[in-house]
Write an enzyme that holds these catalytic residues in place. Structure first.
Site, PDB file in Angstrom:
ATOM      1  N   GLY A 314      30.360  35.955  33.963  1.00 16.37           N
ATOM      2  CA  GLY A 314      29.465  34.925  34.539  1.00 16.37           C
ATOM      3  C   GLY A 314      29.335  35.652  36.044  1.00 16.37           C
ATOM      4  N   GLU A 315      28.850  34.922  37.019  1.00 14.83           N
ATOM      5  CA  GLU A 315      28.731  34.935  38.049  1.00 14.83           C
ATOM      6  C   GLU A 315      27.677  35.746  38.576  1.00 14.83           C
ATOM      7  OE1 GLU A 315      32.234  36.895  39.880  1.00 14.83           O
ATOM      8  OE2 GLU A 315      33.641  35.503  39.101  1.00 14.83           O
ATOM      9  N   GLY A 316      26.738  36.179  37.598  1.00 14.69           N
ATOM     10  CA  GLY A 316      25.508  37.202  37.910  1.00 14.69           C
ATOM     11  C   GLY A 316      25.928  38.467  37.731  1.00 14.69           C
TER      12      GLY A 316
END
Length: 351
Positions: A314-316
């Site tokens: 996640g997180e980009g």
């Protein structure tokens, strides 16, 4: 604001795309041999209207929010990890910080619904509320709150556009958001929960069964309308999903190319596209998430991942990794010589 923005979204510019195709065909290589890199360049031209598009000012927007469904024991992590990791983004010590630094990208950390007072320097404070309600007991949020969260995403993109950002990535942080994404995507893709729910941050077999049952319960209880994506997000989604949906809508309206990251942002993208199908024209995939529901959502969007590294951070992070691909696509298109430069007779298509 939301509905005016949706109405303002246009089509891809055809003439620049045709001009890009002619230049690609003039480069000293077999026709079409750069594969999907050629598709990326053409789409960038269609989005921006520029025959020589730039992607030199990048940013990853990270929507951070808590989810009330965590109280059902559907996560292997305690709830306070959301606020801790959000603070760590600002300390520069997370995975996305490392990736963003390597790609020369900014990160924009947005508190859209963290259940804590986030008085950290550098955070964008756009909190709708301190976390959603528990979707296993009722709707996650009101419809008004869902629209407010979507509009947060739109306004963040507009602000970045004014600063000259020309390539966006999407990320999130929120314990429990693979559960809410599973619920939203189950409804929007008309799938079985068993096929959409994954282990998230690393659930045991028993915990996975519970997570599936909670997603089913939330859908049965709240009865979201699959034909109304705002209703779906408000009833079984999260503020991060709503905010990211707004980012995709805002990027389409501002004609800024934007990348999906993993399962959560793909789910948000699907919600945005269901609100206005033309939004899809401005979105690019990045990587194939290891979450099982991700493949189904990407199929619903009609996208094939650029990368497949079995990531689920996640997180980009996947979007930031794919930025490298975009840099390479732009570089080869701008800098490669033509057949004339190379003193080679141009290839002719074989019929």
């Amino acid at each position: 604001m939301l509905f005016q923005t949706l109405k303002s979204i246009g089509e891809l510019y055809k003439e620049p795309m045709d001009m890009v195709q002619r230049r690609l065909d003039s480069l000293s290589k077999p026709l079409g041999s750069l594969g999907r890199l050629e598709d990326i360049i053409k789409k960038l031209a269609g989005i921006t209207g520029e025959v020589f598009p730039c992607v030199d000012k990048k940013a990853v927007i990270i929507m951070c929010a808590d989810n009330g469904v965590v109280e059902e024991g559907i996560s292997s992590c305690p709830k306070d990890v959301t606020s801790k990791v959000t603070r760590n983004f600002l300390k520069g010590i997370t995975a996305i910080n490392a990736f963003a630094k390597h790609t020369g990208s900014d990160i924009v950390v947005v508190d859209i619904g963290v259940d804590d007072d986030m008085d950290c320097e550098g955070i964008v404070k756009r909190k709708v509320r301190k976390g959603t309600w528990n979707i296993a007991k009722g709707p996650a949020m009101t419809r008004k709150e869902a629209i407010e969260a979507i509009e947060v995403g739109i306004s963040i993109v507009e602000e970045l556009g004014r600063k000259g950002v020309n390539l966006l990535g999407t990320g999130e942080m929120g314990i429990g958001n693979t559960t809410t994404s599973s619920a939203v995507s189950t409804v929007l893709t008309d799938s079985k929960a068993e096929n959409m729910v994954g282990r998230g941050a690393g659930l045991s077999d028993e915990a996975l069964k519970r997570k599936i049952s909670i997603v089913k319960k939330a859908i049965d209880l709240n009865r979201p309308d699959a034909n109304d994506p705002i209703d779906v997000v408000s009833k079984v989604g999260g503020f991060d999903i709503a905010g990211l949906a707004g980012c995709f809508i805002g990027a389409a309206a501002c004609r800024i190319p934007i990348l999906i990251d993993g399962f959560i942002s793909a789910t948000a993208a699907l919600a945005a596209v269901r609100m206005e199908p033309k939004v899809k024209n401005f979105i690019f995939p990045s990587h194939g998430s290891a979450e099982p529901g991700s493949k189904k959502v990407m199929e619903a969007l009609g996208f094939e991942p650029i990368l497949n590294l079995e990531m689920r951070v996640g997180e980009g992070t996947g979007a930031a990794l794919a930025f490298h691909i975009f840099d390479c696509a732009v570089s080869v298109y701008r800098n490669m010589g033509t057949f004339e430069d190379a003193c080679i007779e141009q290839y002719q298509p074989q019929v």
